[in-house]
Design a protein around this motif. Structure first.
Motif, PDB file in Angstrom:
ATOM      1  N   GLU A   1      10.763   0.564  77.527  1.00 20.88           N
ATOM      2  CA  GLU A   1      11.434   0.210  78.776  1.00 20.88           C
ATOM      3  C   GLU A   1      12.947   0.127  78.623  1.00 20.88           C
ATOM      4  O   GLU A   1      13.643  -0.329  79.516  1.00 20.88           O
TER       5      GLU A   1
ATOM      6  N   ASN B   1      14.792  -1.552  76.243  1.00 19.42           N
ATOM      7  CA  ASN B   1      15.364  -2.721  75.575  1.00 19.42           C
ATOM      8  C   ASN B   1      15.821  -2.326  74.174  1.00 19.42           C
ATOM      9  O   ASN B   1      15.037  -1.814  73.377  1.00 19.42           O
TER      10      ASN B   1
ATOM     11  N   GLU C   1      12.559  -6.835  89.211  1.00 17.62           N
ATOM     12  CA  GLU C   1      13.792  -6.054  89.128  1.00 17.62           C
ATOM     13  C   GLU C   1      13.839  -5.220  87.842  1.00 17.62           C
ATOM     14  O   GLU C   1      13.322  -5.635  86.810  1.00 17.62           O
ATOM     15  N   PRO C   2      14.479  -4.050  87.904  1.00 17.93           N
ATOM     16  CA  PRO C   2      14.585  -3.198  86.715  1.00 17.93           C
ATOM     17  C   PRO C   2      15.686  -3.684  85.781  1.00 17.93           C
ATOM     18  O   PRO C   2      16.571  -4.450  86.178  1.00 17.93           O
ATOM     19  N   LYS C   3      15.632  -3.213  84.545  1.00 11.10           N
ATOM     20  CA  LYS C   3      16.706  -3.469  83.581  1.00 11.10           C
ATOM     21  C   LYS C   3      17.942  -2.722  84.063  1.00 11.10           C
ATOM     22  O   LYS C   3      17.859  -1.551  84.412  1.00 11.10           O
ATOM     23  N   THR C   4      19.085  -3.397  84.078  1.00 12.98           N
ATOM     24  CA  THR C   4      20.280  -2.760  84.628  1.00 12.98           C
ATOM     25  C   THR C   4      21.451  -2.689  83.659  1.00 12.98           C
ATOM     26  O   THR C   4      22.431  -2.017  83.948  1.00 12.98           O
ATOM     27  N   ALA C   5      21.387  -3.387  82.529  1.00 11.51           N
ATOM     28  CA  ALA C   5      22.527  -3.399  81.607  1.00 11.51           C
ATOM     29  C   ALA C   5      22.037  -3.557  80.173  1.00 11.51           C
ATOM     30  O   ALA C   5      20.849  -3.806  79.927  1.00 11.51           O
ATOM     31  N   LYS C   6      22.955  -3.428  79.247  1.00 10.99           N
ATOM     32  CA  LYS C   6      22.650  -3.601  77.832  1.00 10.99           C
ATOM     33  C   LYS C   6      22.177  -5.028  77.584  1.00 10.99           C
ATOM     34  O   LYS C   6      22.657  -5.971  78.201  1.00 10.99           O
ATOM     35  N   ASN C   7      21.234  -5.181  76.669  1.00  8.68           N
ATOM     36  CA  ASN C   7      20.764  -6.513  76.288  1.00  8.68           C
ATOM     37  C   ASN C   7      21.927  -7.355  75.762  1.00  8.68           C
ATOM     38  O   ASN C   7      22.778  -6.852  75.035  1.00  8.68           O
TER      39      ASN C   7
END
Length: 144
Positions: free
Chosen positions: A133, A135, A77-83
């Motif tokens: 990416e 992050n 799955e892709p990154k979808t929100a702030k860390n």
């Protein structure tokens, strides 16, 4: 005695992200656990799905053994929100605020050349950046 910890980054391209973070932190590839001589050999002991590859994970570490190990693992799955947790890359050296800000700026420029991007500058205190990416992490000076 305090517990030790590792940090894990989920990603789409483990090798790309590992190269960036080795540059950012001065880390090196972590050797496989004994008695294994390669990561592939170590991974072969696990019952991994057929579509998993040795390239799906990279482990890097502080060559001086001080900082935490960083595991960089491919996920579907892709990154979808702030860390919810981010790293602060701290530049060394003393001096006045102008000198510290110059080192912070120089470090952020070095990390842009390595594939990072500047997201926002906060006065002469710190710079919020993103790795290749997306992050988020900060570049700042040591407090002391």
């Amino acid at each position: 005695m305090a517990a030790t910890f590792d940090l894990t980054l989920d990603c789409a391209d483990a090798k790309l992200l590992a190269e960036f973070w080795k540059t950012a932190l001065g880390y090196v590839d972590e050797p496989p656990p004994a008695p294994f001589t390669t990561r592939e050999e170590w991974l072969a002991q696990f019952d991994l799905p057929d579509d998993d590859s040795a390239d799906d994970g990279v482990w890097i570490c502080d060559p001086d053994g001080v900082g935490p190990r960083l595991s960089i693992l491919k996920v579907p799955e892709p990154k979808t929100a702030k860390n919810r947790l981010h790293m602060d890359v701290r530049v060394p050296g003393g001096g006045g605020p102008g000198e510290r800000w110059g080192r912070i700026r120089a470090e952020s420029e070095r990390l842009v050349k390595a594939g990072g991007s500047v997201l926002e500058e906060f006065g002469e205190h710190h710079i919020v950046m993103a790795d290749p990416e997306g992050n988020e992490f900060c570049v700042a000076a040591f407090s002391g």
